[in-house]
Design a protein around this motif. Structure first.
Motif, PDB file in Angstrom:
ATOM      1  N   PRO A   8       0.686  -1.048   0.156  1.00 47.50           N
ATOM      2  CA  PRO A   8       0.037   0.080  -0.053  1.00 47.50           C
ATOM      3  C   PRO A   8       0.889   1.224   0.010  1.00 47.50           C
ATOM      4  O   PRO A   8       1.907   1.266   0.575  1.00 47.50           O
ATOM      5  CB  PRO A   8      -0.835  -0.213   1.416  1.00 47.50           C
ATOM      6  N   ASN A  11       0.943   3.454   4.932  1.00 48.77           N
ATOM      7  CA  ASN A  11       1.043   2.271   5.955  1.00 48.77           C
ATOM      8  C   ASN A  11      -0.042   2.323   6.750  1.00 48.77           C
ATOM      9  O   ASN A  11      -0.445   3.751   7.142  1.00 48.77           O
ATOM     10  CB  ASN A  11       2.346   2.352   6.844  1.00 48.77           C
ATOM     11  N   PRO A  12      -1.057   1.500   6.814  1.00 52.24           N
ATOM     12  CA  PRO A  12      -2.104   1.717   7.587  1.00 52.24           C
ATOM     13  C   PRO A  12      -2.000   1.960   8.983  1.00 52.24           C
ATOM     14  O   PRO A  12      -0.735   1.560   9.670  1.00 52.24           O
ATOM     15  CB  PRO A  12      -2.744   0.420   7.481  1.00 52.24           C
ATOM     16  N   LEU A  13      -3.017   2.787   9.598  1.00 54.65           N
ATOM     17  CA  LEU A  13      -2.678   2.908  11.266  1.00 54.65           C
ATOM     18  C   LEU A  13      -2.854   1.696  12.029  1.00 54.65           C
ATOM     19  O   LEU A  13      -3.754   0.928  11.770  1.00 54.65           O
ATOM     20  CB  LEU A  13      -3.571   4.073  11.704  1.00 54.65           C
ATOM     21  N   LYS A 104       1.495   6.034  16.044  1.00 55.11           N
ATOM     22  CA  LYS A 104       1.790   5.075  14.723  1.00 55.11           C
ATOM     23  C   LYS A 104       3.083   4.806  14.815  1.00 55.11           C
ATOM     24  O   LYS A 104       3.538   3.482  14.483  1.00 55.11           O
ATOM     25  CB  LYS A 104       1.283   5.792  13.331  1.00 55.11           C
TER      26      LYS A 104
END
Length: 228
Positions: A8, A11-13, A104
């Motif tokens: 992605p 970066n996703p939390l 994060k």
């Protein structure tokens, strides 16, 4: 078309970071909508005041517990609950912004559970610093002390990275120096409280806890103790 090598763009939390922000803003939205009469009926106008009375960290109550040697759960829990009761909507927004940013980075390096431990215990450390180092007249509310704990953990990460490359480790403390400088400036220009002591206590707690919760941190401490 999917690919197992897909990465992605952002970066996703970590879920724990999202959960903290959702909870903080959920509480604040309830207060705000209740004050405007949108939810909760007539009694909702007093929700924030009730929360401040029951869940803020009160130095007077803390002094009473110390003097009497009594530690009721309903008062001890204030060490943990006060960060989730914001004084204003703006305060809640800024707390969430810092949790999203610092939380994060800390969770990605230390792990989600460790990040949550730092957040909670930094709030406790900030409250203790506020009560023990000052004689404050006002309760402590809002999530800035645990946020500063996350900043302390982030500072520790930079501090360790700089040590590995032989760079000047004092550079890691640039962020906290700037933030404290801004608080001092605003205090001189507009007046203010001594909440910064709680923030600094949270920072120190987060930095110190990083030695324990960082990957391999406890093992390093044990090896150092054995060498000594």
């Amino acid at each position: 078309m999917s690919s197992e090598h897909y990465t992605p763009a952002v970066n996703p939390l970590p879920p724990v970071v999202v959960a903290l922000c959702v909870f903080i803003m959920g509480v604040e939205l309830a207060f705000t909508l209740g004050t405007r009469g949108i939810i909760g009926g007539p009694t909702a106008v007093g929700w924030r005041l009730d929360a401040l009375q029951h869940y803020s960290f009160s130095p007077d109550i803390f002094d009473w517990m110390v003097e009497n040697g009594r530690w009721p759960f309903e008062h001890l829990i204030r060490f943990v609950t006060y960060p989730f009761v914001s004084g204003t909507f703006t305060q809640a927004i800024f707390v969430c912004v810092f949790v999203l940013a610092m939380g994060k980075m800390v969770a990605e390096v230390f792990g989600s559970v460790q990040m949550l431990v730092i957040f909670v215990l930094s709030g406790v450390g900030g409250a203790l610093a506020y009560a023990l180092l000052l004689d404050p007249r006002f309760p402590l509310v809002g999530g800035f002390p645990p946020v500063y704990g996350l900043i302390g953990a982030f500072t520790w990460i930079l501090w360790r990275k700089l040590s590995l490359v032989g760079a000047n480790q004092s550079r890691a403390f640039s962020l906290i120096a700037v933030l404290m400088g801004i608080q001092l400036l605003f205090g001189l220009l507009f007046g203010g409280t001594l909440d910064w002591v709680a923030d600094l206590g949270g920072f120190a707690t987060g930095f110190a806890l990083s030695f324990l919760v960082a990957p391999g941190g406890w093992a390093r401490i044990v090896r150092r103790i054995r060498r000594d």
